[in-house]
Design a protein around this motif. Structure first.
Motif, PDB file in Angstrom:
ATOM      1  N   PRO A  99       0.825  -1.213   0.000  1.00 57.41           N
ATOM      2  CA  PRO A  99       0.000   0.000   0.000  1.00 57.41           C
ATOM      3  C   PRO A  99       0.855   1.257   0.000  1.00 57.41           C
ATOM      4  O   PRO A  99       2.056   1.223   0.309  1.00 57.41           O
ATOM      5  CB  PRO A  99      -0.821  -0.126   1.287  1.00 57.41           C
ATOM      6  CG  PRO A  99      -0.032  -1.034   2.170  1.00 57.41           C
ATOM      7  CD  PRO A  99       0.675  -1.979   1.254  1.00 57.41           C
ATOM      8  N   ARG A 217      -8.178  -0.150  -4.496  1.00 57.26           N
ATOM      9  CA  ARG A 217      -6.828  -0.710  -4.690  1.00 57.26           C
ATOM     10  C   ARG A 217      -6.146  -0.058  -5.881  1.00 57.26           C
ATOM     11  O   ARG A 217      -4.936   0.214  -5.850  1.00 57.26           O
ATOM     12  CB  ARG A 217      -6.902  -2.224  -4.905  1.00 57.26           C
ATOM     13  CG  ARG A 217      -5.532  -2.839  -5.200  1.00 57.26           C
ATOM     14  CD  ARG A 217      -5.558  -4.354  -5.287  1.00 57.26           C
ATOM     15  NE  ARG A 217      -4.230  -4.853  -5.655  1.00 57.26           N
ATOM     16  CZ  ARG A 217      -3.871  -5.216  -6.876  1.00 57.26           C
ATOM     17  NH1 ARG A 217      -4.734  -5.158  -7.872  1.00 57.26           N
ATOM     18  NH2 ARG A 217      -2.645  -5.654  -7.122  1.00 57.26           N
ATOM     19  N   CYS A 218      -6.885   0.207  -6.930  1.00 63.98           N
ATOM     20  CA  CYS A 218      -6.312   0.869  -8.095  1.00 63.98           C
ATOM     21  C   CYS A 218      -5.833   2.276  -7.725  1.00 63.98           C
ATOM     22  O   CYS A 218      -4.737   2.697  -8.121  1.00 63.98           O
ATOM     23  CB  CYS A 218      -7.351   0.934  -9.216  1.00 63.98           C
ATOM     24  SG  CYS A 218      -6.679   1.465 -10.802  1.00 63.98           S
ATOM     25  N   ASP A 220      -4.999   3.260  -4.707  1.00 62.80           N
ATOM     26  CA  ASP A 220      -3.870   3.072  -3.799  1.00 62.80           C
ATOM     27  C   ASP A 220      -2.593   2.795  -4.586  1.00 62.80           C
ATOM     28  O   ASP A 220      -1.519   3.334  -4.279  1.00 62.80           O
ATOM     29  CB  ASP A 220      -4.170   1.919  -2.846  1.00 62.80           C
ATOM     30  CG  ASP A 220      -3.134   1.798  -1.742  1.00 62.80           C
ATOM     31  OD1 ASP A 220      -2.908   2.798  -1.032  1.00 62.80           O
ATOM     32  OD2 ASP A 220      -2.552   0.711  -1.588  1.00 62.80           O
ATOM     33  N   THR A 221      -2.698   1.977  -5.629  1.00 62.94           N
ATOM     34  CA  THR A 221      -1.529   1.681  -6.461  1.00 62.94           C
ATOM     35  C   THR A 221      -1.061   2.926  -7.204  1.00 62.94           C
ATOM     36  O   THR A 221       0.145   3.155  -7.340  1.00 62.94           O
ATOM     37  CB  THR A 221      -1.865   0.566  -7.467  1.00 62.94           C
ATOM     38  OG1 THR A 221      -2.292  -0.603  -6.753  1.00 62.94           O
ATOM     39  CG2 THR A 221      -0.662   0.213  -8.321  1.00 62.94           C
TER      40      THR A 221
END
Length: 410
Positions: A99, A217-218, A220-221
């Motif tokens: 993360p 998540r996208c 966060d990436t």
């Protein structure tokens, strides 16, 4: 001769070791590059031999740098062979598996930080929100970030402590404070809650859509990928501020100031608007209109990569699994294919970030805010490096091209 004086150099000896005149040695003293002590007789000056030798080594390295361009030594990011690395680790692999908070900690300390979590101090967050709330209604998210950084600084009486531990504490508090200031209100940590990740809190601040794990998540990436990218314009501005020993909030403010431009942080907004238009009209007429107007097609090409931007490649892979991003992703691919008929320009991270913001129902300015929050971590990392260098070293000399004096007063 005492043991202490055996390690002291006279002015003439220091000048000889440095390869400069005696007057230059005293100029180094006035600039903080050397420290002097009176000689044993009270006349003349003496200098610590180890300090003079260290300055001589630095001077040799600096003189060996390419002439006509500023060269900054850094152990943070290496860009090589269409890949980039954070402290030697492939940045895309790091972002894909860790993360944002852990990637930031790695960049700051070079140590693993499982479970890293950032929390906004209540007083700083309240001050930042009040300042951001006083802006005109048409203000964008990056406008809120700029005033939030200043307000958070004023709320921190210890901001002038430049020790490593203090700067790291400021970084861990400032990032969630900036994110919290994007959400109006007087709460402490925003609608997502104080235990939420930076990515989830940022999603809540920038999108009215319900966050799903894959979409967060996208995001966060994307934050992890954008943490640093060598000496971009905003990072150089941040290092110049740190060179003058500005506190971390001022360093971030310097970075935010340089970020505000179509060739840097605002590039994703141009790509966002283009993708919206392409979904309505098709890629060919939209690209043709921009070329006819003498404009660049945003989101394509990068001066540091011959092939596709590795940040864009990873984001596109993740976006391919988000149904809500499908129309924008198709539009982006159409733009790349259309321009490739004449010039092959691979997609860069601005185009991928635009796909993310369009698919998430965010505003065109959201991409710049995501970029700014992520890069705040990088600016702090560069500040930590710069605080360890001699102060005010980033002071180039201007080449005067105006009329020769003396001239009569106007």
């Amino acid at each position: 001769m005492t043991e202490d004086s055996a390690h002291r150099l006279t002015t003439a000896e220091a000048a000889d070791l440095l390869g400069v005149k005696a007057a230059t040695v005293y100029a180094y003293v006035s600039r903080g590059r050397l420290t002097r002590r009176p000689g044993e007789s009270g006349r003349g000056s003496t200098f610590d031999a180890a300090e003079v030798e260290a300055l001589a080594r630095r001077s040799r390295r600096e003189s060996a740098a390419p002439q006509g361009e500023l060269s900054v030594r850094t152990a943070l990011t290496l860009i090589e062979g269409d890949r980039y690395f954070f402290r030697g680790v492939d940045a895309t692999e790091l972002a894909a598996s860790h993360p944002f908070e852990q990637v930031a900690e790695w960049l700051w300390t070079g140590a693993s930080a499982p479970g890293a979590h950032f929390t906004a101090p209540p007083d700083a967050l309240a001050a930042a929100r009040r300042a951001a709330g006083a802006l005109p209604p048409h203000s964008g998210p990056t406008d809120r970030l700029r005033v939030a950084a200043v307000a958070a600084a004023v709320a921190d009486p210890l901001r002038f402590d430049l020790s490593t531990d203090a700067v790291l504490g400021t970084a861990r508090a400032l990032i969630p404070t900036l994110v919290g200031a994007l959400t109006p209100g007087e709460g402490t940590e925003g609608e997502a809650g104080g235990d939420a990740s930076v990515a989830l809190r940022l999603w809540t601040a920038l999108s009215e859509r319900e966050p799903d794990p894959a979409a967060v998540r996208c995001l966060d990436t994307a934050l992890a990928l954008l943490v640093d990218h060598d000496l971009a314009a905003s990072t150089l501005a941040a290092r110049v501020a740190a060179s003058a020993r500005s506190h971390p909030y001022a360093v971030v403010s310097a970075g935010l100031g340089a970020l505000d431009g179509p060739l840097h942080g605002a590039a994703s907004a141009l790509a966002h608007r283009m993708l919206v238009e392409v979904t309505e009209r098709g890629a060919a007429p939209v690209v043709a209109d921009r070329l006819r107007a003498g404009q660049r097609v945003p989101g394509l090409g990068h001066r540091l990569y011959a092939a596709e931007d590795p940040r864009a490649r990873l984001l596109f892979e993740l976006l391919d699994g988000l149904p809500q991003a499908a129309p924008a992703l198709a539009a982006a691919r159409d733009v790349v294919a259309t321009t490739a008929r004449h010039t092959v320009l691979p997609a860069n991270v601005d185009l991928a970030l635009a796909v993310l913001t369009v698919g998430a129902g965010m505003s065109a300015e959201a991409g710049e805010a995501i970029f700014a929050v992520a890069r705040t971590a990088g600016w702090i990392a560069h500040a930590l490096e710069e605080y360890g260098e001699r102060p005010l070293r980033m002071r180039p000399s201007g080449t005067y091209i105006g009329p020769r004096p003396p001239l009569p007063p106007p």
